[in-house]
Design a protein around this motif. Structure first.
Motif, PDB file in Angstrom:
ATOM      1  N   VAL A 107     -24.188 -73.124 -91.459  1.00  0.00           N
ATOM      2  CA  VAL A 107     -24.247 -72.006 -92.410  1.00  0.00           C
ATOM      3  C   VAL A 107     -24.871 -72.478 -93.726  1.00  0.00           C
ATOM      4  O   VAL A 107     -25.700 -71.778 -94.310  1.00  0.00           O
ATOM      5  N   ALA A 108     -24.500 -73.651 -94.190  1.00  0.00           N
ATOM      6  CA  ALA A 108     -25.092 -74.191 -95.424  1.00  0.00           C
ATOM      7  C   ALA A 108     -26.607 -74.355 -95.250  1.00  0.00           C
ATOM      8  O   ALA A 108     -27.375 -74.002 -96.160  1.00  0.00           O
ATOM      9  N   GLN A 109     -27.043 -74.855 -94.110  1.00  0.00           N
ATOM     10  CA  GLN A 109     -28.479 -75.009 -93.840  1.00  0.00           C
ATOM     11  C   GLN A 109     -29.177 -73.650 -93.807  1.00  0.00           C
ATOM     12  O   GLN A 109     -30.258 -73.483 -94.350  1.00  0.00           O
ATOM     13  N   GLN A 110     -28.540 -72.671 -93.189  1.00  0.00           N
ATOM     14  CA  GLN A 110     -29.095 -71.316 -93.137  1.00  0.00           C
ATOM     15  C   GLN A 110     -29.251 -70.755 -94.546  1.00  0.00           C
ATOM     16  O   GLN A 110     -30.289 -70.193 -94.890  1.00  0.00           O
ATOM     17  N   LEU A 111     -28.223 -70.896 -95.373  1.00  0.00           N
ATOM     18  CA  LEU A 111     -28.307 -70.402 -96.745  1.00  0.00           C
ATOM     19  C   LEU A 111     -29.396 -71.125 -97.524  1.00  0.00           C
ATOM     20  O   LEU A 111     -30.178 -70.493 -98.242  1.00  0.00           O
ATOM     21  N   ASN A 112     -29.473 -72.443 -97.391  1.00  0.00           N
ATOM     22  CA  ASN A 112     -30.504 -73.216 -98.094  1.00  0.00           C
ATOM     23  C   ASN A 112     -31.898 -72.772 -97.677  1.00  0.00           C
ATOM     24  O   ASN A 112     -32.801 -72.665 -98.510  1.00  0.00           O
ATOM     25  N   THR A 113     -32.089 -72.503 -96.401  1.00  0.00           N
ATOM     26  CA  THR A 113     -33.392 -72.079 -95.886  1.00  0.00           C
ATOM     27  C   THR A 113     -33.745 -70.676 -96.357  1.00  0.00           C
ATOM     28  O   THR A 113     -34.864 -70.425 -96.794  1.00  0.00           O
ATOM     29  N   CYS A 114     -32.795 -69.769 -96.265  1.00  0.00           N
ATOM     30  CA  CYS A 114     -33.076 -68.354 -96.528  1.00  0.00           C
ATOM     31  C   CYS A 114     -33.117 -67.985 -98.007  1.00  0.00           C
ATOM     32  O   CYS A 114     -33.861 -67.090 -98.395  1.00  0.00           O
ATOM     33  N   LEU A 115     -32.330 -68.633 -98.829  1.00  0.00           N
ATOM     34  CA  LEU A 115     -32.238 -68.233-100.232  1.00  0.00           C
ATOM     35  C   LEU A 115     -33.441 -68.672-101.060  1.00  0.00           C
ATOM     36  O   LEU A 115     -33.783 -68.025-102.035  1.00  0.00           O
ATOM     37  N   GLY A 116     -34.056 -69.763-100.722  1.00  0.00           N
ATOM     38  CA  GLY A 116     -35.234 -70.211-101.456  1.00  0.00           C
ATOM     39  C   GLY A 116     -34.897 -70.999-102.706  1.00  0.00           C
ATOM     40  O   GLY A 116     -33.743 -71.297-103.004  1.00  0.00           O
ATOM     41  N   ARG A 130     -21.013 -73.571-103.738  1.00  0.00           N
ATOM     42  CA  ARG A 130     -21.215 -72.308-104.460  1.00  0.00           C
ATOM     43  C   ARG A 130     -22.701 -72.167-104.727  1.00  0.00           C
ATOM     44  O   ARG A 130     -23.332 -73.084-105.268  1.00  0.00           O
ATOM     45  N   TYR A 131     -23.250 -71.017-104.356  1.00  0.00           N
ATOM     46  CA  TYR A 131     -24.667 -70.729-104.545  1.00  0.00           C
ATOM     47  C   TYR A 131     -24.806 -69.665-105.624  1.00  0.00           C
ATOM     48  O   TYR A 131     -24.136 -68.633-105.579  1.00  0.00           O
ATOM     49  N   THR A 132     -25.678 -69.922-106.603  1.00  0.00           N
ATOM     50  CA  THR A 132     -25.941 -68.984-107.687  1.00  0.00           C
ATOM     51  C   THR A 132     -27.433 -68.950-107.967  1.00  0.00           C
ATOM     52  O   THR A 132     -28.174 -69.874-107.616  1.00  0.00           O
ATOM     53  N   SER A 133     -27.855 -67.873-108.638  1.00  0.00           N
ATOM     54  CA  SER A 133     -29.253 -67.725-109.016  1.00  0.00           C
ATOM     55  C   SER A 133     -29.324 -66.947-110.319  1.00  0.00           C
ATOM     56  O   SER A 133     -28.565 -65.986-110.511  1.00  0.00           O
ATOM     57  N   ASP A 134     -30.230 -67.349-111.188  1.00  0.00           N
ATOM     58  CA  ASP A 134     -30.433 -66.611-112.440  1.00  0.00           C
ATOM     59  C   ASP A 134     -31.004 -65.224-112.186  1.00  0.00           C
ATOM     60  O   ASP A 134     -30.878 -64.335-113.016  1.00  0.00           O
ATOM     61  N   SER A 135     -31.636 -65.031-111.014  1.00  0.00           N
ATOM     62  CA  SER A 135     -32.288 -63.752-110.716  1.00  0.00           C
ATOM     63  C   SER A 135     -31.401 -62.816-109.881  1.00  0.00           C
ATOM     64  O   SER A 135     -31.859 -61.780-109.422  1.00  0.00           O
ATOM     65  N   SER A 136     -30.133 -63.159-109.697  1.00  0.00           N
ATOM     66  CA  SER A 136     -29.239 -62.317-108.897  1.00  0.00           C
ATOM     67  C   SER A 136     -27.817 -62.380-109.450  1.00  0.00           C
ATOM     68  O   SER A 136     -27.366 -63.420-109.908  1.00  0.00           O
ATOM     69  N   GLU A 137     -27.118 -61.245-109.377  1.00  0.00           N
ATOM     70  CA  GLU A 137     -25.709 -61.212-109.767  1.00  0.00           C
ATOM     71  C   GLU A 137     -24.825 -61.783-108.667  1.00  0.00           C
ATOM     72  O   GLU A 137     -23.662 -62.089-108.905  1.00  0.00           O
ATOM     73  N   ALA A 138     -25.361 -61.896-107.465  1.00  0.00           N
ATOM     74  CA  ALA A 138     -24.572 -62.357-106.322  1.00  0.00           C
ATOM     75  C   ALA A 138     -24.164 -63.813-106.493  1.00  0.00           C
ATOM     76  O   ALA A 138     -24.895 -64.625-107.049  1.00  0.00           O
ATOM     77  N   LYS A 139     -22.991 -64.096-105.987  1.00  0.00           N
ATOM     78  CA  LYS A 139     -22.493 -65.476-105.915  1.00  0.00           C
ATOM     79  C   LYS A 139     -21.998 -65.670-104.496  1.00  0.00           C
ATOM     80  O   LYS A 139     -21.310 -64.811-103.943  1.00  0.00           O
ATOM     81  N   ILE A 140     -22.341 -66.805-103.919  1.00  0.00           N
ATOM     82  CA  ILE A 140     -21.967 -67.100-102.543  1.00  0.00           C
ATOM     83  C   ILE A 140     -21.081 -68.337-102.550  1.00  0.00           C
ATOM     84  O   ILE A 140     -21.427 -69.344-103.161  1.00  0.00           O
ATOM     85  N   THR A 141     -19.949 -68.247-101.871  1.00  0.00           N
ATOM     86  CA  THR A 141     -19.051 -69.384-101.751  1.00  0.00           C
ATOM     87  C   THR A 141     -18.832 -69.662-100.267  1.00  0.00           C
ATOM     88  O   THR A 141     -18.457 -68.757 -99.514  1.00  0.00           O
ATOM     89  N   ALA A 157     -14.782 -70.260 -94.404  1.00  0.00           N
ATOM     90  CA  ALA A 157     -14.779 -68.992 -95.119  1.00  0.00           C
ATOM     91  C   ALA A 157     -16.073 -68.862 -95.910  1.00  0.00           C
ATOM     92  O   ALA A 157     -16.529 -69.814 -96.530  1.00  0.00           O
ATOM     93  N   LEU A 158     -16.650 -67.658 -95.846  1.00  0.00           N
ATOM     94  CA  LEU A 158     -17.868 -67.343 -96.588  1.00  0.00           C
ATOM     95  C   LEU A 158     -17.594 -66.070 -97.374  1.00  0.00           C
ATOM     96  O   LEU A 158     -17.058 -65.109 -96.834  1.00  0.00           O
ATOM     97  N   GLU A 159     -17.940 -66.095 -98.662  1.00  0.00           N
ATOM     98  CA  GLU A 159     -17.786 -64.901 -99.496  1.00  0.00           C
ATOM     99  C   GLU A 159     -19.067 -64.663-100.266  1.00  0.00           C
ATOM    100  O   GLU A 159     -19.637 -65.606-100.850  1.00  0.00           O
ATOM    101  N   ILE A 160     -19.521 -63.416-100.259  1.00  0.00           N
ATOM    102  CA  ILE A 160     -20.652 -62.995-101.087  1.00  0.00           C
ATOM    103  C   ILE A 160     -20.123 -61.873-101.971  1.00  0.00           C
ATOM    104  O   ILE A 160     -19.621 -60.869-101.474  1.00  0.00           O
ATOM    105  N   ALA A 161     -20.206 -62.051-103.270  1.00  0.00           N
ATOM    106  CA  ALA A 161     -19.679 -61.076-104.224  1.00  0.00           C
ATOM    107  C   ALA A 161     -20.404 -61.235-105.555  1.00  0.00           C
ATOM    108  O   ALA A 161     -21.230 -62.121-105.724  1.00  0.00           O
TER     109      ALA A 161
END
Length: 162
Positions: A107-116, A130-141, A157-161
């Motif tokens: 899942v971590a590899q998938q997120l790294n590949t897809c999020l850019g 924890r994944y964050t981006s300045d260009s999105s309000e979303a936070k992924i844990t 556990a995966l959470e997107i909020a």
């Protein structure tokens, strides 16, 4: 040691009665590749996942929906808490730590590949990314830990909020 943040999603998913999505909706989701699902979910935080909510799940604890896309094999749900916060949450249980570690890494590899490159990943504590981006309000844990179930004690556990 039990990770408390993993217990609530497991309990909610165990209590909630899931419903099937209509065939036409599920067919559209089935044609999405994994990266399209990830991007749709990160963009979905802007409108509380309105376009990704499927059938309502019977739950006395909160409002919940079966999502139209699962990032972790049919283990996800969209939950609206009393605070008004809405989150896409997935929880998967394993009997062995090795299987949990493999899914966590996948899942971590998938997120790294897809999020850019606009997304940054940080390790907040052992086995929590924890994944964050300045260009999105979303936070992924994404978390891996040990729960209370004796037969399947290992939890992903995966959470997107927001």
């Amino acid at each position: 040691m039990v990770n408390r943040h993993l217990i609530l999603p497991v309990a909610i998913l165990s209590v909630a009665a899931c419903q099937q999505l209509p065939d036409d909706v599920q067919q559209r989701v089935d044609t999405m590749n994994e990266c399209e699902k990830v991007l749709a979910l990160t963009q979905g935080t802007q409108d509380d996942f309105a376009q990704l909510k499927g059938s309502k799940v019977n739950s006395s604890l909160m409002s919940a929906w079966q999502p139209k896309a699962h990032l972790i094999a049919n283990s996800c749900q969209i939950n609206q808490y009393n605070s008004g916060n809405v989150a896409y949450e997935c929880t998967k249980l394993f009997s062995t730590e090795a299987n949990a570690a493999k899914l966590f890494d996948d899942v971590a590899q998938q997120l790294n590949t897809c999020l850019g490159t606009t997304w940054q990943s940080t390790e907040e504590q052992n086995n929590t990314l924890r994944y964050t981006s300045d260009s999105s309000e979303a936070k992924i844990t994404l978390s891996r830990g040990k729960g209370l179930d004796r037969k399947t004690p290992w939890v992903i556990a995966l959470e997107i909020a927001r």
